[in-house]
Design an enzyme around this catalytic site. Structure first.
Site, mmCIF file in Angstrom:
data_model
loop_
_atom_site.group_PDB
_atom_site.id
_atom_site.type_symbol
_atom_site.label_atom_id
_atom_site.label_comp_id
_atom_site.label_asym_id
_atom_site.label_seq_id
_atom_site.Cartn_x
_atom_site.Cartn_y
_atom_site.Cartn_z
ATOM 1 C CE1 TYR A 239 29.248 34.536 38.977
ATOM 2 C CE2 TYR A 239 26.914 34.055 38.756
ATOM 3 C CZ TYR A 239 27.971 34.948 38.673
ATOM 4 O OH TYR A 239 27.740 36.254 38.311
ATOM 5 C CB SER B 241 24.394 37.207 40.010
ATOM 6 O OG SER B 241 23.889 36.485 38.914
HETATM 7 N N1 LIG Z 1 28.067 38.843 32.951
HETATM 8 C C1 LIG Z 1 26.963 38.511 33.598
HETATM 9 O O1 LIG Z 1 26.008 37.967 33.022
HETATM 10 C C2 LIG Z 1 26.834 38.830 35.069
HETATM 11 C C3 LIG Z 1 25.562 38.703 35.643
HETATM 12 C C4 LIG Z 1 25.410 38.958 36.994
HETATM 13 C C5 LIG Z 1 26.506 39.342 37.757
HETATM 14 N N2 LIG Z 1 27.728 39.463 37.175
HETATM 15 C C6 LIG Z 1 28.852 39.861 38.041
HETATM 16 O O2 LIG Z 1 29.436 41.051 37.559
HETATM 17 C C7 LIG Z 1 30.794 41.117 38.005
HETATM 18 C C8 LIG Z 1 31.685 41.484 36.833
HETATM 19 O O3 LIG Z 1 31.662 40.422 35.897
HETATM 20 P P1 LIG Z 1 31.647 40.644 34.318
HETATM 21 O O4 LIG Z 1 30.431 40.008 33.813
HETATM 22 O O5 LIG Z 1 31.925 42.043 33.978
HETATM 23 O O6 LIG Z 1 32.847 39.669 33.896
HETATM 24 P P2 LIG Z 1 34.340 39.939 33.400
HETATM 25 O O7 LIG Z 1 34.337 40.742 32.156
HETATM 26 O O8 LIG Z 1 34.975 38.584 33.388
HETATM 27 O O9 LIG Z 1 34.973 40.811 34.572
HETATM 28 C C9 LIG Z 1 35.403 40.260 35.772
HETATM 29 C C10 LIG Z 1 36.452 41.176 36.346
HETATM 30 O O10 LIG Z 1 36.851 40.684 37.649
HETATM 31 C C11 LIG Z 1 38.271 40.718 37.679
HETATM 32 N N3 LIG Z 1 38.819 39.835 38.690
HETATM 33 C C12 LIG Z 1 38.760 38.480 38.739
HETATM 34 N N4 LIG Z 1 39.426 38.044 39.832
HETATM 35 C C13 LIG Z 1 39.895 39.144 40.481
HETATM 36 C C14 LIG Z 1 40.652 39.350 41.658
HETATM 37 N N5 LIG Z 1 41.092 38.319 42.398
HETATM 38 N N6 LIG Z 1 40.948 40.620 42.027
HETATM 39 C C15 LIG Z 1 40.530 41.667 41.281
HETATM 40 N N7 LIG Z 1 39.835 41.538 40.131
HETATM 41 C C16 LIG Z 1 39.524 40.283 39.749
HETATM 42 C C17 LIG Z 1 38.703 40.375 36.274
HETATM 43 O O11 LIG Z 1 40.053 40.745 36.087
HETATM 44 P P3 LIG Z 1 41.095 39.961 35.117
HETATM 45 O O12 LIG Z 1 41.092 40.703 33.832
HETATM 46 O O13 LIG Z 1 42.400 40.084 35.829
HETATM 47 O O14 LIG Z 1 40.629 38.557 35.006
HETATM 48 C C18 LIG Z 1 37.718 41.229 35.485
HETATM 49 O O15 LIG Z 1 38.165 42.561 35.431
HETATM 50 C C19 LIG Z 1 31.108 39.757 38.631
HETATM 51 O O16 LIG Z 1 30.997 39.844 40.028
HETATM 52 C C20 LIG Z 1 30.001 38.867 38.076
HETATM 53 O O17 LIG Z 1 29.723 37.782 38.919
HETATM 54 C C21 LIG Z 1 27.922 39.212 35.854
#
Ligand SMILES: NC(=O)c1ccc[n+]([C@@H]2O[C@H](COP(=O)([O-])OP(=O)(O)OC[C@H]3O[C@@H](n4cnc5c(N)ncnc54)[C@H](OP(=O)(O)O)[C@@H]3O)[C@@H](O)[C@H]2O)c1
Length: 292
Positions: free
Chosen positions: A151, A138
């Site tokens: 985080y 991130s």
């Molecule tokens: N959104 C942003 O601004 C942003 C920016 C930088 C980096 N990121 C990174 O991008 C990645 C994806 O996040 P996102 O933004 O797409 O958020 P999101 O929509 O909340 O997706 C997160 C995913 O991780 C899954 N997850 C959580 N705990 C898990 C576990 N123990 N085992 C397997 N899957 C699990 C969730 O599944 P469930 O449906 O079961 O909860 C969901 O599918 C993360 O690593 C986040 O830190 C996001």
């Protein structure tokens, strides 16, 4: 030679968008979810784009489920070309409001979960003398913000892990890339936006500042938040480049800030950014409280 790819945490957001995008671009995608009951959005997107996805259960905190999913990919496809370590969670709150258990929960999923999946796929990649490990870091893994110490520290840890691993496995033909998105509009700031239990207590000393941080975060997300497809494209670039980069920043604001940190002398960055953030997040109390 297989081009099978395993994506973790693909029930929503970046994981889902990446899985669909890669499936549309010739890859054989194994989409994993920790709860197969959460596949409605995934099925709908796959149908909308007319792509075939192999759906498996995988919880990054459960080694048995990791072994099972990885073995299934290898048995069905004869190997595994890439893993997208995407699963991640967010628990917001100032450090003193975060319990040890909450902090560990974030590290278990974001850091140790990523390590466990990576450890499981590496022997297959080394044997094939080729592979790609993608780690969803991130912009918060390069520049930390208040109210996000759990985080950000987990993402800083991933930065060190990825950079070190990249140097260890390159001789085996395995490339590691860290993806560094800025704000992306996903469920991370929706139904998956968790808050430390103490952070919601108005009697806590950080309460007002945390409320302000949350409001500013929402404002930023609205103003500069990008759709998850932008990250999917960066992942695709890392998977298809002959010589993939170690780091891919996603988003103009993230690029600007990370470059500012890279090129500005430490004290100047401190003045231009860190102190400004403290000022903005504590504005109303700035005169009565001593900060920064
Ligand atoms: N959104 C942003 O601004 C942003 C920016 C930088 C980096 N990121 C990174 O991008 C990645 C994806 O996040 P996102 O933004 O797409 O958020 P999101 O929509 O909340 O997706 C997160 C995913 O991780 C899954 N997850 C959580 N705990 C898990 C576990 N123990 N085992 C397997 N899957 C699990 C969730 O599944 P469930 O449906 O079961 O909860 C969901 O599918 C993360 O690593 C986040 O830190 C996001």
């Amino acid at each position: 030679m297989t081009d099978a790819i395993l994506v973790t945490g693909a029930s929503s957001g970046i994981g889902l968008a990446t899985a669909v995008y890669l499936a549309k671009h010739r890859f054989e995608v194994y989409v994993t979810l920790r709860d197969l009951g959460h596949r409605d959005a995934l099925d709908a997107e796959a149908a909308r784009h007319n792509v075939k996805l192999n759906v498996l259960q995988l919880d990054v905190n459960d080694q048995t489920s990791i072994d099972k999913a990885v073995n299934t990919v290898v048995e069905r496809s004869g190997g595994i070309y890439a893993v997208i370590n995407n699963a991640g969670i967010l628990i917001r709150g100032y450090f003193e409001d975060l319990s040890d258990e909450e902090m560990r929960r974030v590290f278990n999923t974001n850091v140790f979960g990523t390590m466990a999946v990576t450890r499981t796929v590496l022997p297959f990649m080394r044997a094939a003398q080729r592979g790609r490990i993608i780690i969803m870091s991130s912009a918060g893994g390069k520049i930390a913000s208040p109210g996000a110490s759990a985080y950000c520290s987990s993402k800083f840890a991933l930065e060190g892990f990825g950079e070190s691993l990249a140097q260890e496995v390159l001789p085996f033909g395995v490339h590691v890339s860290l993806i560094e998105p800025g704000f992306i509009q996903t469920e991370l700031f929706g139904r998956n936006r968790h808050t430390a239990a103490n952070a919601s207590d108005p009697s806590r000393p950080y309460y007002q500042w945390f409320q302000r941080v949350e409001a500013l975060t929402d404002e930023q997300l609205r103003r500069v938040g990008k759709p998850p497809i932008k990250v999917a494209k960066a992942v695709y670039a890392a998977l298809t480049a002959d010589r993939p980069r170690l780091r891919y920043i996603v988003g103009r604001r993230a690029k600007l800030l990370i470059n500012l940190r890279r090129y500005a002398p430490g004290e100047l960055f401190d003045r231009l950014w860190i102190r400004q953030v403290v000022r903005r997040t504590t504005r109303s109390e700035a005169s009565s409280q001593r900060v920064g």
